[in-house]
Design a protein around this motif. Structure first.
Motif, PDB file in Angstrom:
ATOM      1  N   HIS A  63       3.769   7.814  -9.152  1.00  0.00           N
ATOM      2  CA  HIS A  63       2.689   9.471  -9.505  1.00  0.00           C
ATOM      3  C   HIS A  63       1.569   9.314  -9.239  1.00  0.00           C
ATOM      4  CE1 HIS A  63       2.050   9.322 -13.329  1.00  0.00           C
ATOM      5  NE2 HIS A  63       3.149   9.372 -13.581  1.00  0.00           N
ATOM      6  N   ALA A  64       0.883  10.221  -8.893  1.00  0.00           N
ATOM      7  CA  ALA A  64      -0.192  10.486  -8.737  1.00  0.00           C
ATOM      8  C   ALA A  64      -1.495  10.438  -9.862  1.00  0.00           C
ATOM      9  CB  ALA A  64      -1.315  12.419  -8.058  1.00  0.00           C
ATOM     10  N   GLU A  65      -0.742  10.262 -10.907  1.00  0.00           N
ATOM     11  CA  GLU A  65      -1.629   9.298 -11.755  1.00  0.00           C
ATOM     12  C   GLU A  65      -2.269   8.585 -12.313  1.00  0.00           C
ATOM     13  OE1 GLU A  65      -1.195  12.146 -15.799  1.00  0.00           O
ATOM     14  OE2 GLU A  65      -2.330  13.673 -15.150  1.00  0.00           O
ATOM     15  N   ASN A  66      -1.413   7.847 -11.996  1.00  0.00           N
ATOM     16  CA  ASN A  66      -1.333   6.398 -11.859  1.00  0.00           C
ATOM     17  C   ASN A  66      -1.330   5.660 -10.914  1.00  0.00           C
ATOM     18  OD1 ASN A  66      -0.325   6.670 -14.675  1.00  0.00           O
ATOM     19  ND2 ASN A  66       1.415   6.217 -13.821  1.00  0.00           N
ATOM     20  N   ILE A  67      -1.880   6.281  -9.620  1.00  0.00           N
ATOM     21  CA  ILE A  67      -2.084   5.847  -8.449  1.00  0.00           C
ATOM     22  C   ILE A  67      -4.203   5.798  -8.148  1.00  0.00           C
ATOM     23  CG2 ILE A  67      -1.982   5.480  -5.583  1.00  0.00           C
ATOM     24  CD1 ILE A  67       0.662   6.660  -6.385  1.00  0.00           C
ATOM     25  N   MET A  68      -4.685   4.551  -8.071  1.00  0.00           N
ATOM     26  CA  MET A  68      -5.731   5.042  -7.308  1.00  0.00           C
ATOM     27  C   MET A  68      -6.312   4.593  -6.384  1.00  0.00           C
ATOM     28  SD  MET A  68      -6.767   5.216 -10.338  1.00  0.00           S
ATOM     29  CE  MET A  68      -8.921   4.945 -10.350  1.00  0.00           C
ATOM     30  N   LEU A  69      -7.040   5.525  -5.442  1.00  0.00           N
ATOM     31  CA  LEU A  69      -8.054   5.043  -4.052  1.00  0.00           C
ATOM     32  C   LEU A  69      -8.981   3.945  -4.109  1.00  0.00           C
ATOM     33  CD1 LEU A  69      -7.587   9.029  -2.812  1.00  0.00           C
ATOM     34  CD2 LEU A  69      -5.401   6.614  -3.502  1.00  0.00           C
ATOM     35  N   ILE A  70      -8.348   3.061  -3.618  1.00  0.00           N
ATOM     36  CA  ILE A  70      -9.466   2.796  -3.314  1.00  0.00           C
ATOM     37  C   ILE A  70     -10.536   2.029  -1.956  1.00  0.00           C
ATOM     38  CG2 ILE A  70     -10.662  -0.317  -3.977  1.00  0.00           C
ATOM     39  CD1 ILE A  70      -8.015   0.118  -5.709  1.00  0.00           C
ATOM     40  N   GLY A  71     -11.677   2.246  -1.721  1.00  0.00           N
ATOM     41  CA  GLY A  71     -11.559   1.935  -0.228  1.00  0.00           C
ATOM     42  C   GLY A  71     -10.738   2.932   1.155  1.00  0.00           C
ATOM     43  N   GLU A  72     -11.041   1.799   2.260  1.00  0.00           N
ATOM     44  CA  GLU A  72     -10.089   2.740   3.040  1.00  0.00           C
ATOM     45  C   GLU A  72      -8.905   3.230   3.073  1.00  0.00           C
ATOM     46  OE1 GLU A  72     -11.284   5.594   4.963  1.00  0.00           O
ATOM     47  OE2 GLU A  72     -12.882   5.261   4.122  1.00  0.00           O
ATOM     48  N   ASN A  73      -8.540   2.060   3.043  1.00  0.00           N
ATOM     49  CA  ASN A  73      -6.803   1.452   2.538  1.00  0.00           C
ATOM     50  C   ASN A  73      -6.102   1.106   2.185  1.00  0.00           C
ATOM     51  OD1 ASN A  73      -6.919   3.237   5.434  1.00  0.00           O
ATOM     52  ND2 ASN A  73      -7.330   1.364   5.997  1.00  0.00           N
ATOM     53  N   ARG A  74      -6.095   1.495   0.879  1.00  0.00           N
ATOM     54  CA  ARG A  74      -6.369   0.268  -0.146  1.00  0.00           C
ATOM     55  C   ARG A  74      -5.692   1.185  -1.365  1.00  0.00           C
ATOM     56  NH1 ARG A  74      -7.030  -4.755  -0.689  1.00  0.00           N
ATOM     57  NH2 ARG A  74      -4.027  -4.857  -2.163  1.00  0.00           N
ATOM     58  N   LEU A  75      -4.440   1.312  -2.318  1.00  0.00           N
ATOM     59  CA  LEU A  75      -4.404   1.770  -3.064  1.00  0.00           C
ATOM     60  C   LEU A  75      -4.301   0.814  -4.546  1.00  0.00           C
ATOM     61  CD1 LEU A  75      -1.332   4.202  -2.023  1.00  0.00           C
ATOM     62  CD2 LEU A  75      -3.675   4.772  -2.060  1.00  0.00           C
ATOM     63  N   GLY A  76      -4.605   1.459  -5.752  1.00  0.00           N
ATOM     64  CA  GLY A  76      -4.492   0.387  -6.788  1.00  0.00           C
ATOM     65  C   GLY A  76      -3.156   1.232  -7.924  1.00  0.00           C
ATOM     66  N   LEU A  77      -2.236   0.267  -8.218  1.00  0.00           N
ATOM     67  CA  LEU A  77      -1.657   0.667  -9.128  1.00  0.00           C
ATOM     68  C   LEU A  77      -2.017   0.022 -10.516  1.00  0.00           C
ATOM     69  CD1 LEU A  77       1.255  -1.080  -7.310  1.00  0.00           C
ATOM     70  CD2 LEU A  77       0.119   1.063  -6.364  1.00  0.00           C
ATOM     71  N   LEU A  78      -1.545   1.642 -10.930  1.00  0.00           N
ATOM     72  CA  LEU A  78      -1.501   1.058 -13.025  1.00  0.00           C
ATOM     73  C   LEU A  78      -0.212   1.872 -13.577  1.00  0.00           C
ATOM     74  CD1 LEU A  78      -4.534   3.587 -13.115  1.00  0.00           C
ATOM     75  CD2 LEU A  78      -4.549   1.360 -12.780  1.00  0.00           C
ATOM     76  N   ASP A  79      -0.061   1.709 -15.023  1.00  0.00           N
ATOM     77  CA  ASP A  79       1.060   2.381 -15.626  1.00  0.00           C
ATOM     78  C   ASP A  79       2.264   1.101 -15.347  1.00  0.00           C
ATOM     79  OD1 ASP A  79       2.816   3.571 -17.748  1.00  0.00           O
ATOM     80  OD2 ASP A  79       1.751   5.472 -17.338  1.00  0.00           O
ATOM     81  N   PHE A  80       2.366   0.353 -14.564  1.00  0.00           N
ATOM     82  CA  PHE A  80       3.864  -0.545 -15.019  1.00  0.00           C
ATOM     83  C   PHE A  80       4.552  -1.235 -15.697  1.00  0.00           C
ATOM     84  CE2 PHE A  80      -0.471  -2.427 -12.803  1.00  0.00           C
ATOM     85  CZ  PHE A  80      -0.290  -3.065 -13.250  1.00  0.00           C
ATOM     86  N   GLN A  81       3.754  -0.855 -16.998  1.00  0.00           N
ATOM     87  CA  GLN A  81       4.290  -2.455 -17.683  1.00  0.00           C
ATOM     88  C   GLN A  81       5.870  -2.352 -17.917  1.00  0.00           C
ATOM     89  OE1 GLN A  81       1.759   0.097 -18.472  1.00  0.00           O
ATOM     90  NE2 GLN A  81       3.111   1.717 -19.226  1.00  0.00           N
ATOM     91  N   ASP A  82       6.489  -0.967 -17.728  1.00  0.00           N
ATOM     92  CA  ASP A  82       7.628  -0.504 -18.547  1.00  0.00           C
ATOM     93  C   ASP A  82       9.276  -1.008 -16.414  1.00  0.00           C
ATOM     94  OD1 ASP A  82       7.390   0.459 -20.176  1.00  0.00           O
ATOM     95  OD2 ASP A  82       6.960   2.274 -20.091  1.00  0.00           O
ATOM     96  N   ALA A  83       7.846  -2.047 -15.720  1.00  0.00           N
ATOM     97  CA  ALA A  83       9.115  -1.772 -14.238  1.00  0.00           C
ATOM     98  C   ALA A  83      10.154  -2.457 -15.102  1.00  0.00           C
ATOM     99  CB  ALA A  83       8.103  -2.898 -13.988  1.00  0.00           C
TER     100      ALA A  83
END
Length: 326
Positions: A187-207
């Motif tokens: 969700h929007a608190e665990n997605i980072m915007l990196i550069g123009e077209n990259r998304l960084g992913l966070l908080d996925f340890q419970d996958a």
């Protein structure tokens, strides 16, 4: 947000001797995050995931899995799993939620990127993680009856609730025979915007390995951010158009939306009652609106009747009154 006692030694062993440690964030778990900066200006993020409450090993494993398949997860610089310390690459400050608050005109484009990441995720083999079983789904949904109901002074039909979930989730379980990696907090608190077209992913340890609709619900029925219904519909349409999924998928989306939103109502109530984090009560009105929308789907009619019989409408968001007993 005092750094853990072992942090300076851990950072020194990783080559970051004398690095400055500043509070960055905490979350709904026992994990805490600190930004660190060394004398040369290199920056990283220190995750404090203290055992026995937390185990950072799954985070490290999923980070490697995601990075190995071309996704932008933070690189693990160093780790001391025994003491729950992990030094991570710093993905910056452009978090999706805050970025869109200042740049609402970019909302559609950013959500399209986030949808496309999920489409990519379903096209790769699932991570080596446990399955999202029917028992797990029901265990999570029961958090509403275990925490919200008593906090709201409601006596509810728990057995009937569990039976309904067991029946309603059967098609979801069948559909995830070929599972995807479900990040579970996408969700929007665990997605980072990196550069123009990259998304960084966070908080996925419970996958877990489960149904692809779950992460769509996490994104489009966000517990912490209002997503316009028109945008939700458009993004779901985008996902279906690319993947070729049909109406059954929309039904599974509503089922998992109801399951997840019931779970979150229970979790946020628990965070208040057990952990003293009353701020989470402010999210309950949004969660009830989302849950009620999902319950309006024809496939969820039996569950909607259960809620009508057991949780009166005037009690559904009543816990927010100054964080006091309902």
């Amino acid at each position: 947000m005092t750094p853990p006692p072992g942090a300076p030694h851990f950072l020194s062993a990783a080559g970051w001797t004398g690095a400055r440690i500043e509070p960055l964030a905490g979350d709904a778990s026992f994990r805490r995050y600190f930004r660190v900066e060394d004398a040369e200006g290199n920056r990283g993020v220190l995750m404090d995931a203290p055992p026995p409450h937390e185990d950072p090993a799954p985070f490290v494993a999923i980070a490697d899995y995601l990075s190995g398949h071309g996704f932008r997860a933070p690189r693990v610089i160093a780790s001391d799993l025994e003491h729950g310390l992990v030094l991570l690459e710093d993905l910056g400050n452009r978090r999706m939620r805050e970025h869109l608050a200042y740049h609402p005109e970019e909302e559609t484009a950013v959500y399209e990127q986030a949808i496309d990441e999920l489409i990519r995720l379903r096209d790769i083999p699932p991570a080596d993680v446990p399955r999202y079983t029917q028992a797990k789904y029901i265990e999570e949904a029961k958090l509403l009856t275990e925490w919200f109901a008593p906090a709201a002074h409601l006596r509810v039909d728990r057995a009937g609730y569990e039976t309904l979930w067991r029946e309603l989730l059967a098609p979801v379980i069948a559909a995830q025979a070929k599972p995807v990696t479900v990040l579970r907090d996408y969700h929007a608190e665990n997605i980072m915007l990196i550069g123009e077209n990259r998304l960084g992913l966070l908080d996925f340890q419970d996958a877990l390995a489960g149904h692809p609709a779950y992460d769509l619900v996490s994104l489009l029925q966000d517990a912490r951010r209002d997503v316009p219904q028109a945008l939700e519909a458009a993004m779901l349409d985008r996902y279906l158009a690319v993947t070729g999924e049909g109406e059954d998928f929309r039904t599974h989306y509503a089922l998992l939306g109801a399951q997840r939103n019931a779970k979150i109502i229970g979790i946020f109530t628990r965070l208040w009652r057990r952990d003293g984090k009353a701020r989470y009560l402010s999210f309950l009105p949004r969660m009830w609106k989302l849950l009620e929308r999902d319950l309006a789907h024809p496939a969820l009619e039996p569950m909607r009747r259960w809620f009508d019989d057991n949780v009166p409408e005037d009690r559904r968001a009543g816990l927010i009154a100054a964080g006091s007993d309902a």
